[in-house]
Design a protein around this motif. Structure first.
Motif, PDB file in Angstrom:
ATOM      1  N   GLY A 137       0.833  -1.101   0.058  1.00 54.88           N
ATOM      2  CA  GLY A 137       0.146   0.111  -0.006  1.00 54.88           C
ATOM      3  C   GLY A 137       0.970   1.228  -0.038  1.00 54.88           C
ATOM      4  O   GLY A 137       2.086   1.264   0.251  1.00 54.88           O
ATOM      5  N   LEU A 138       0.076   2.472  -0.149  1.00 50.86           N
ATOM      6  CA  LEU A 138       1.136   3.578  -0.120  1.00 50.86           C
ATOM      7  C   LEU A 138       1.710   3.814   1.116  1.00 50.86           C
ATOM      8  O   LEU A 138       2.941   4.427   1.001  1.00 50.86           O
ATOM      9  CB  LEU A 138      -0.078   4.786  -0.198  1.00 50.86           C
ATOM     10  N   ASN A 139       1.244   3.376   2.333  1.00 50.52           N
ATOM     11  CA  ASN A 139       2.052   3.591   3.520  1.00 50.52           C
ATOM     12  C   ASN A 139       3.429   2.742   3.402  1.00 50.52           C
ATOM     13  O   ASN A 139       4.429   3.337   4.040  1.00 50.52           O
ATOM     14  CB  ASN A 139       1.221   2.906   4.910  1.00 50.52           C
ATOM     15  N   GLU A 140       3.344   1.584   3.046  1.00 46.11           N
ATOM     16  CA  GLU A 140       4.494   1.080   2.844  1.00 46.11           C
ATOM     17  C   GLU A 140       5.430   1.405   1.761  1.00 46.11           C
ATOM     18  O   GLU A 140       6.695   1.574   2.088  1.00 46.11           O
ATOM     19  CB  GLU A 140       4.563  -0.656   2.389  1.00 46.11           C
ATOM     20  N   LEU A 141       4.932   1.982   0.678  1.00 45.09           N
ATOM     21  CA  LEU A 141       5.646   2.655  -0.280  1.00 45.09           C
ATOM     22  C   LEU A 141       6.321   4.007   0.294  1.00 45.09           C
ATOM     23  O   LEU A 141       7.534   4.044   0.126  1.00 45.09           O
ATOM     24  CB  LEU A 141       4.672   3.149  -1.469  1.00 45.09           C
ATOM     25  N   PHE A 142       5.589   4.687   0.952  1.00 47.66           N
ATOM     26  CA  PHE A 142       6.140   5.778   1.510  1.00 47.66           C
ATOM     27  C   PHE A 142       7.136   5.557   2.687  1.00 47.66           C
ATOM     28  O   PHE A 142       8.388   6.192   2.745  1.00 47.66           O
ATOM     29  CB  PHE A 142       5.280   6.778   2.452  1.00 47.66           C
ATOM     30  N   HIS A 143       7.206   4.710   3.540  1.00 48.99           N
ATOM     31  CA  HIS A 143       7.913   3.846   4.461  1.00 48.99           C
ATOM     32  C   HIS A 143       9.291   3.531   3.766  1.00 48.99           C
ATOM     33  O   HIS A 143      10.626   4.094   4.217  1.00 48.99           O
ATOM     34  CB  HIS A 143       7.468   2.999   5.322  1.00 48.99           C
ATOM     35  N   ASP A 144       9.287   2.804   2.599  1.00 51.91           N
ATOM     36  CA  ASP A 144      10.433   2.196   1.899  1.00 51.91           C
ATOM     37  C   ASP A 144      11.201   3.381   1.322  1.00 51.91           C
ATOM     38  O   ASP A 144      12.288   3.362   1.249  1.00 51.91           O
ATOM     39  CB  ASP A 144      10.109   1.432   0.701  1.00 51.91           C
ATOM     40  N   THR A 145      10.363   4.491   0.777  1.00 56.26           N
ATOM     41  CA  THR A 145      11.030   5.613   0.155  1.00 56.26           C
ATOM     42  C   THR A 145      11.755   6.412   0.969  1.00 56.26           C
ATOM     43  O   THR A 145      12.949   7.000   0.713  1.00 56.26           O
ATOM     44  CB  THR A 145       9.997   6.400  -0.660  1.00 56.26           C
TER      45      THR A 145
END
Length: 97
Positions: free
Chosen positions: A11-19
């Motif tokens: 999800g977007l939260n995981e994408l944000f955290h990875d970035t």
């Protein structure tokens, strides 16, 4: 034939955290590399620019740590191959010149 199990999309939260982890790694790597670049600089203006950039980058790291805190995650980096390549190339250039 058994059905294949698909990985669930992030999800977007995981994408944000990875970035965020990629950026954190990159900024920390830059903070560590800039003193070497300043030392290798042949002109006082270039040396001062590297030193100024390092201080600004330290502020970026501090801001990123605040973002980690806001999202309830531990500040940690994830190796970013792009910044590793850039800093390795910079090291090669410093050795050559």
């Amino acid at each position: 034939m058994a059905p294949t199990k698909k990985a669930s999309p992030k999800g977007l939260n995981e994408l944000f955290h990875d970035t965020l982890k990629d950026i954190y790694f990159a900024e920390k790597k830059i903070v560590a590399t800039l003193p070497k670049m300043a030392k290798a600089a042949q002109g006082p203006d270039l040396k001062a620019a590297f030193e100024k950039h390092r201080e600004e980058t330290k502020e970026h790291v501090a801001r990123l740590e605040q973002v980690f805190e806001v999202i309830g995650k531990k500040p940690q980096g994830k190796t970013c191959a792009a910044i590793v390549g850039i800093t390795d190339e910079g090291a090669e250039i410093m050795e050559e010149y």
